[in-house]
Design an enzyme around this catalytic site. Structure first.
Site, PDB file in Angstrom:
ATOM      1  CG  ASP A   8      -1.638   1.220   1.530  1.00 40.02           C
ATOM      2  OD1 ASP A   8      -1.639   2.097   0.659  1.00 40.02           O
ATOM      3  OD2 ASP A   8      -2.229   1.321   2.621  1.00 40.02           O
ATOM      4  CE  LYS A  70      -1.678   6.865  -3.442  1.00 44.06           C
ATOM      5  NZ  LYS A  70      -2.156   5.919  -2.414  1.00 44.06           N
ATOM      6  CD  GLU A 147      -5.058   3.440  -2.372  1.00 43.21           C
ATOM      7  OE1 GLU A 147      -5.921   4.226  -1.948  1.00 43.21           O
ATOM      8  OE2 GLU A 147      -3.920   3.813  -2.714  1.00 43.21           O
ATOM      9  CG  ASP A 169      -8.627   5.118   2.380  1.00 44.99           C
ATOM     10  OD1 ASP A 169      -8.085   5.624   3.380  1.00 44.99           O
ATOM     11  OD2 ASP A 169      -7.993   4.574   1.465  1.00 44.99           O
TER      12      ASP A 169
END
Ligand code: AMP
Length: 590
Positions: A8, A70, A147, A169
């Site tokens: 992840d 990211k 994800e 999330d």
């Protein structure tokens, strides 16, 4: 194939897992942490630090420390460190290298294969950049998975009846909601929503602001002006926030935080959960919009959800869980650590790809793996580039359309050259089919809209069609699996791609930039014409010269042979024209 790790690669933290004795386990990092800060730092002495060590020197070395990289994945963002140009892939690769090293220490052997997760909304370019980061780190990226899909795998939700699940999330810097459907072992993302700038960091900032303001009132010293003190405050704020997820009140104690008239000052405060929740109520409230949007886009009401999964460390906050309950009417599932479940799902997927039969937490059941495309499929576009429509390892059957335009003016025919392979330049891939679409209405460059569709059926037969959206004219070709590359050719192509990755990036960037320059040239011509009555002779002369210089350079460049030097010259020439023609383009609206 050896052991496959699941990664992840998060905005704030990353996490790696592996399946051992049929169970996914988290790989601890070298300092014993179960997650690793996604931070990379370059020290003045030339050392590269990652994870917790990089995080610790963030306050003292902010210019050479990179976090939240990211957010830049797939963009043209670069950083310059000691004359070395670094892109987001390269920086992410350092995080992946650390995870790989930790995995090797944990398993006691080499680890090369990985499954990496990305947000469901990531584009092809962002997915490709993530894959490239893996390759730079020396990892063979077997698959990039979403994800939320990974979270569902960690809960063993890939079996049984057809269900719809929400994945909520809330991480350190981002909030993502997805509604997914699980049916016959296939997980489909129905809708995604979120807020790219909402996460645990915002909660920390609220506590930090409160601490600064309380301290100012009591001691008349503004701690926000002192970077080192403020760094300590932020760290303490995060620790306090985490403690308040289980405790009703927490003590924050920072001795020697400042000096006042030669006297040391200490910070000592108590923060209750109620006060913390009052300070952050609006942040929690902000998650409601995306939840409702995701449900609306998926075309369902909350009552149609069979489960809600909590992902991301920030979902540990009781107020967040309460909000999820209120929004969905469901008790959210949180029996797997929210900051670990995505990596665990990726490890489960990796284990399946590695050929292990038992991959579910519910022993005995196996995940249905559909066939996938072995190599990426693209078409040749201007400048000899291969523009991808279907990524390698996409589950089939699949269908994907993209609208292209012409770069040359007044073209009436376009040639569609269908390619298979991983390389960015067309000529380095295999051409598996070719046809012409004729009868396009003649128009200036950039105006025609040609929709190209790739359709692969369950048997792997690919149909490529092209349609002029203006005239409706279309043409297609059908390519069977026999026309495509053999296993040995695929392996060779992968090796070539890996060996040529650095050079290929320059070629791709040059080809893309050449196309942008051609389009810019055309826009400038049109603008010069539109403004011919008003433009001054000097301005016109200068723009013409810059435009001609750029055109000459573009003509002389072959992207397939481009070097860093050529790319730099092209960027410079384009910047010159951008500067001289900027005003003209703005005035004429071209
Ligand atoms: P992730 O990106 O999923 O690792 O989430 C990281 C975020 O979760 C950071 O902002 C952490 O401060 C936050 N976090 C981790 N543990 C807790 C906790 N026990 N309570 C509240 N927030 C937490």
């Amino acid at each position: 194939m050896g052991k496959v790790i699941g990664i992840d690669l998060g905005t704030t933290n990353s996490c790696a897992a592996i399946v051992e004795n049929d169970q996914p386990v988290i790989i601890p990092n070298s300092v014993g942490g179960r997650t690793t800060p996604s931070i990379v730092a370059f020290t003045k002495l030339g050392e590269i630090l990652t994870g917790d060590t990089a995080r610790r020197q963030l306050a003292t070395n902010p210019k050479r420390t990179f976090s939240s990289i990211k957010r830049q994945m797939g963009s043209t963002w670069t950083a310059n460190v000691d004359g070395r140009k670094l892109n987001p892939q390269m920086i992410s690769a350092y995080i992946l290298m650390q995870l790989k090293k930790d995995a090797e220490a944990f398993t006691g052997g080499p680890v090369t294969d990985a499954v990496i997760t990305v947000p469901a909304y990531f584009t092809d370019a962002q997915r490709q950049a993530t894959k490239d980061a893996g390759r730079i780190a020396g990892l063979n990226v077997l698959r990039i998975i979403n994800e939320p899909t990974s979270a569902a795998l960690s809960y063993g939700l890939d079996h049984g009846e057809s269900t719809k699940v929400m994945v909520y999330d809330l991480g350190g810097g981002t909030f993502d909601v997805s509604v997914i459907e699980i049916e016959d072992g296939v997980i489909t993302v129905l809708a995604t929503s979120g807020d790219n700038h909402l996460g645990g960091d915002d909660f920390d900032a609220r506590i930090a602001d409160w601490m600064v303001s309380e301290f100012r009132t009591a001691s008349h010293v503004d701690l926000s002006k002192d970077p080192v003190a403020y760094g300590r405050i932020k760290e303490a704020a995060e620790a306090a926030k985490k403690e308040l997820s289980t405790a009703d009140t927490t003590n924050i104690n920072l001795p020697f935080i400042a000096m006042n008239r030669q006297e040391p000052l200490h910070l000592d405060m108590n923060l209750s959960r109620a006060k913390f929740e009052a300070l952050t109520a609006d942040l929690v409230e902000r998650t409601a919009g995306p939840v409702n949007n995701a449900l609306r886009d998926a075309g369902i009401s909350a009552s149609a959800l069979s489960r809600v999964l909590l992902v991301g460390g920030s979902t540990r906050m009781p107020a967040v869980q309460k909000k999820v309950r209120a929004l969905t009417g469901k008790e959210p599932s949180r029996n797997i650590n929210p900051d670990e479940c995505v990596a665990m799902g990726a490890a489960i997927m990796g284990s399946t790809l590695g050929g292990n039969a038992i991959i579910s937490r519910e022993a005995g059941k196996s995940l249905l793996l559909l066939d996938v495309t072995p190599m990426s499929l693209s078409i040749e576009t201007m400048g000899g580039m291969a523009t991808r429509l279907i990524e390698r390892n996409t589950t089939i059957p699949t269908r994907y359309s993209k609208v292209f335009t012409t770069v040359g003016p007044y073209a009436s025919t376009v040639e569609i050259n269908v390619l298979q392979g991983e390389r960015p330049m067309a000529r380095d891939n295999r051409s598996i089919g070719r046809f012409f679409l004729r009868g396009i209405r003649r128009a200036p460059a950039g105006v025609p809209q040609i929709e190209v569709t790739f359709d692969i059926d369950a048997n792997g037969i690919l149909k490529v069609s092209a349609r002029d959206l203006d005239t409706g004219k279309s043409q297609s070709v059908t390519i069977t699996a026999d026309d495509r590359m053999s296993e040995a050719e695929i392996e060779q192509a992968m090796r070539d791609a890996q060996m040529n990755m650095g050079v290929d990036m320059v070629k791709r960037e040059t080809a893309e930039l050449s196309n942008e320059c051609r389009v810019l040239g055309e826009r400038v011509d049109r603008a010069l014409h539109a403004d011919r009555k008003n433009i001054s002779r000097e301005e016109k002369k200068r723009i013409r010269e810059d435009r001609n210089a750029l055109e000459k350079l573009v003509r002389s460049i072959k992207p397939e042979n481009a070097t860093e030097d050529v790319l730099a010259r092209l960027k410079e020439a384009k910047a010159v024209l951008d500067a001289s023609a900027g005003d003209l383009l703005a005035r004429t609206g071209m």
